[in-house]
Design an enzyme around this catalytic site. Structure first.
Site, PDB file in Angstrom:
ATOM      1  N   ASP A  17       0.832  -1.206   0.000  1.00  0.00           N
ATOM      2  CA  ASP A  17       0.000   0.000   0.000  1.00  0.00           C
ATOM      3  C   ASP A  17       0.868   1.258   0.000  1.00  0.00           C
ATOM      4  O   ASP A  17       0.532   2.263  -0.628  1.00  0.00           O
ATOM      5  CB  ASP A  17      -0.873   0.057   1.270  1.00  0.00           C
ATOM      6  N   GLU A  50      -7.186 -10.442  -4.703  1.00  0.00           N
ATOM      7  CA  GLU A  50      -6.977 -11.605  -3.824  1.00  0.00           C
ATOM      8  C   GLU A  50      -8.146 -12.593  -3.868  1.00  0.00           C
ATOM      9  O   GLU A  50      -8.139 -13.576  -3.136  1.00  0.00           O
ATOM     10  CB  GLU A  50      -6.711 -11.133  -2.385  1.00  0.00           C
ATOM     11  N   GLN A  75     -10.308  -6.052  -6.221  1.00  0.00           N
ATOM     12  CA  GLN A  75      -9.744  -4.700  -6.389  1.00  0.00           C
ATOM     13  C   GLN A  75      -9.019  -4.637  -7.720  1.00  0.00           C
ATOM     14  O   GLN A  75      -8.728  -5.673  -8.326  1.00  0.00           O
ATOM     15  CB  GLN A  75      -8.775  -4.398  -5.252  1.00  0.00           C
TER      16      GLN A  75
END
Ligand code: BGC
Length: 775
Positions: free
Chosen positions: A358, A487, A600
């Protein structure tokens, strides 16, 4: 989703006390200064549900791993940010009755997080046994000027009686982490002293020997006069307290000022800890609460000077973006290259307070643009310092060369253990390389490459070169058994993003290598020697670049997320009945893995990073294919979609995605804010305004702007630091004005027109119509 906070441009305000919201508020109203952070727990005791959280940056615990099936290569521990000494505590009794908001009637409750000046306040009236009412006002902050100092002003006024008020400020190191794997407490006492003028407590972690000393002193005032009191002192294991009693008439306010210094063995020698804490504490007390508060407001004004975003015509959006910027600045101040940014910052325990990709993928751009370049540089140096550990990690997994940075880390070692992520989510290595490119591209500071960057790039490239294998069947290099950013797919072959970022890393490494060879031959020789870099290695890298396999669907002309993706049944999210969402709370893992749904940005993450290499049509085809099957169940997802939607002229989609990221915590969108705020995704919110609506990019040394304005806003403006200059970019319906607030001229481009914004100068351009959505 829960909307109970009042809209305000500069403050987060909660009116009325609802215990059901308390833990959410504890996260949202957290305060921090990059060195320590504190959830919005009450100073006085509270018998209701609460997640206690006082965190010291970089002080963590290697909690013994808990897994079902052990896999070779797993780390022995999972690092955890530590809930450390509770330094805010002040027990209060009113005529003998304990003040506890869980046990009395609460009226006129207002909690405020003032983001402009960096403080938290609370006021309320409590109705105690026998109808006795007291008005309470509390204000506290952790100083961004004196990092080790926290200060609290706590005032109690009897409203309908005269009586005794008792206060007991304390330091309590007997605390635990909610996420402790074996219900263990992590702290032991080292020493303590309770005294009338100053008390302190030193505790240390059971492993790793982190020492933390908290020292406290306090004053009690009535009618503006400091009272001479003889506190009753108490001590027990890991605890010191001093209790005072004051007679107060009806309407007479009694104020307790509590000053605390928290110092750690990360910054001070063990023998010097208590003296250092004492010294800092006494200086703070001497300065007094008002002076400390003024310093705080001035320091925050400086931070806002370089990072504020102003949105006209939408208070909710204004409040949200300031909240995101405020929390980012509370979490990381950049002056310590041993620290990093945990996904929850100092607002909760989740994700262990550790470092994830991140930082490189989402946070670096924020700090690059809103602070001195040294701050983002420190984030990069953090990884440079972990290079040896990343090499060890690769060796542990069986690689003969190269570095694999950990998925989750505190000190450079991997501390995560889910094989499909720890071993397979290797794309993180690419983000670390990309952040180096991003930094150099943004700042123009090439010296970073010969000093630190090239070594990291070369070792990451070596990893990729060994991680690929040549498929005879395909006649191409493939990367097998990976998990991409999405994921919700594990152990796939040829995740397009991973293959792409791997090849890109090799390409950039070679570019830097050749640049160093040609322009800094001495540096190059030294580095090649240090790394034992052979010509054949570079040739192999080039061969991989030229022969990497990328899954692709000819019919749709889109990149495929991985081999076989189209075998899935493709059903858009909006055709799912709402009760299925979020999938991660409603579906079995098996069902998620077999489905087409994307957690995502994955292919789109690549199209974002390498945006210059793909034309709009390509971005559009891939966006149109992937966005409808994306569930955005990572907080990192909507922001990237907002940015690409802006480029494509999908205004409504861009705004929808922006709203989803901007008020994620304020509106408890994912129903998990009580665990802590989504700090790293807050950088994504900033990106969606500056890179999305502002269209900011840096290309060939120019700052490029392609703004459009959401129809819900009258205007917006943001600040960016760029190569020594500080620019304010104002975007209205019909114009873009860029004001240079410094003496350093800046080369910029607005749409396709180049300008130089001179020292303290200004340029203006017509705003183009928003890019039309491509048909
Ligand atoms: C995301 C990861 C991210 C992690 C920490 C996960 O839910 O899928 O990409 O690194 O959260 O924010």
């Amino acid at each position: 989703m829960k909307q109970y906070l009042k809209e305000d441009a500069w403050s987060i305000i909660e009116e009325g006390f609802d215990p059901a919201n308390h833990e959410i508020s504890e996260s949202i109203f957290s305060i921090g200064n990059g060195y320590m952070g504190q959830r919005a727990n009450f100073e006085e005791r509270y018998g209701g549900p609460s997640l206690q959280g006082s965190y010291m940056a970089g002080v963590y615990y290697p909690d013994k791993t808990r897994v079902g099936w052990w896999k070779n290569g797993y780390p022995e521990y999972f690092a955890k940010v530590l809930n450390s000494t509770n330094w805010i505590g002040i027990d209060v009794w009113v005529d003998g009755a304990a003040l506890d908001l869980a046990a009395c009637e609460v009226k006129d409750f207002v909690r405020e997080l003032n983001m402009k000046e960096g403080w938290l306040s609370r006021r309320f009236t409590a109705v105690l046994e026998g109808g006795k009412e007291v008005a309470v006002e509390a204000k506290r902050f952790v100083s961004v000027v004196r990092h080790e100092i926290g200060a609290i002003r706590y005032t109690v006024t009897p409203l309908n009686f005269s009586g005794e008020l008792r206060f007991m400020p304390y330091l309590d190191g007997d605390v635990k982490n909610k996420d402790s794997n074996y219900e263990e407490k992590f702290w032991v006492e080292v020493e303590k002293k309770a005294a009338a003028d100053l008390s302190y407590l030193t505790v240390k972690t059971k492993k790793l020997d982190f020492h933390v000393t908290s020292a406290m002193a306090f004053d009690v005032l009535k009618d503006g006069q400091t009272l001479e009191l003889s506190p009753a002192l108490s001590e027990r294991e890991k605890y010191v307290a001093a209790e005072v009693a004051v007679q107060a008439g009806q309407g007479e306010a009694v104020t307790l000022y509590k000053y605390v210094a928290n110092v750690t063995s990360r910054d001070h020698g063990l023998a010097a800890l208590a003296p250092a804490g004492t010294k800092l504490l006494l200086a703070a007390k001497e300065a007094g609460f008002d002076v400390l508060l003024r310093e705080q407001a001035e320091a925050w004004a400086e931070k806002w000077q370089t990072s504020d975003i102003i949105i006209e015509g939408d208070v909710s959006a204004q409040q949200a973006i300031r909240f995101n910027i405020f929390q980012l600045n509370q979490t990381y101040s950049g002056d310590d290259d041993r620290l990093n940014i945990g996904p929850k910052g100092f607002t909760g325990e989740k994700y262990g307070g550790s470092t994830y990709w991140d930082t490189e993928a989402y946070c670096v751009p924020f700090y690059l643009s809103t602070a001195d370049s040294g701050i983002a540089r420190n984030l990069l140096i953090y990884r440079y310092k972990h290079l040896e550990k990343a090499k060890e990690n690769a060796r542990k997994l069986g690689f003969s060369k190269g570095a694999l940075y950990p998925m989750v880390t505190m000190n450079g070692e991997e501390c995560h253990n889910e094989w499909e992520i720890t071993f397979e989510e290797i794309h993180r290595n690419g983000a670390i390389a990309y952040a180096i490119f991003n930094y150099v591209n943004y700042t123009g500071d090439k010296s970073y490459l010969s000093q630190y960057g090239f070594e990291v790039l070369a070792e990451i490239s070596r990893f990729w070169a060994e991680r690929v294998n040549f498929s005879a069947a395909k006649g191409k290099y493939v990367i097998l058994g990976v998990t991409g950013p999405n994921e919700y797919e594990n152990n796939v072959n040829n995740n397009w993003y991973t293959n792409r970022i791997a090849a890109w890393t090799l390409e950039y490494t070679l570019e830097v290598l050749n640049d160093l060879k040609n322009n800094e031959p001495d540096h190059y020789e030294a580095l090649a020697g240090k790394l034992n870099l052979q010509d054949e290695e570079a040739q192999k890298w080039q061969h991989i670049i030229d022969n990497m396999y990328y899954p692709y669907d000819e019919e749709r002309d889109v990149f495929l997320q991985q081999d076989g993706f189209l075998d899935k049944e493709i059903v858009p999210v909006n055709e799912l009945a709402p009760e299925h969402l979020p999938l991660n709370q409603n579906w079995s893992w098996d069902r998620i893995l077999r489905s087409c749904y994307i957690k995502q940005a994955d292919v789109l993450q690549g199209l974002y990073f390498l945006g210059d290499r793909y034309d709009l049509e390509t971005k559009k085809r891939n966006f149109d294919f992937y966005e409808p099957i994306t569930v955005h169940e990572s907080s990192l997802s909507p922001c990237l979609h907002a940015i690409i939607a802006c480029e494509l002229g999908y205004q409504e989609k861009a705004y929808e995605m922006y709203l989803r990221t901007a008020r994620l915590d304020l509106d408890n969108y994912n129903n998990d804010t009580e665990d802590g705020c989504h700090i790293t995704s807050m950088a994504g919110t900033w990106m969606s305004i500056v890179q999305g609506f502002g269209g900011l990019r840096v290309q060939s040394g120019e700052l490029v702007l392609r703004p459009f304005i959401p129809s819900h806003w009258k205007s917006f403006s943001f600040k960016v630091m760029f190569r020594g200059s500080r620019l304010q970019v104002n975007v209205t319906e019909d114009s873009i004005i860029v004001v240079n607030e410094t003496d350093v001229p800046a080369a910029i481009r607005i749409y396709d027109q180049s300008f130089t914004v001179g020292a303290m100068g200004e340029v203006q351009a017509q705003r183009s119509a928003a890019p039309a959505a491509l048909s």
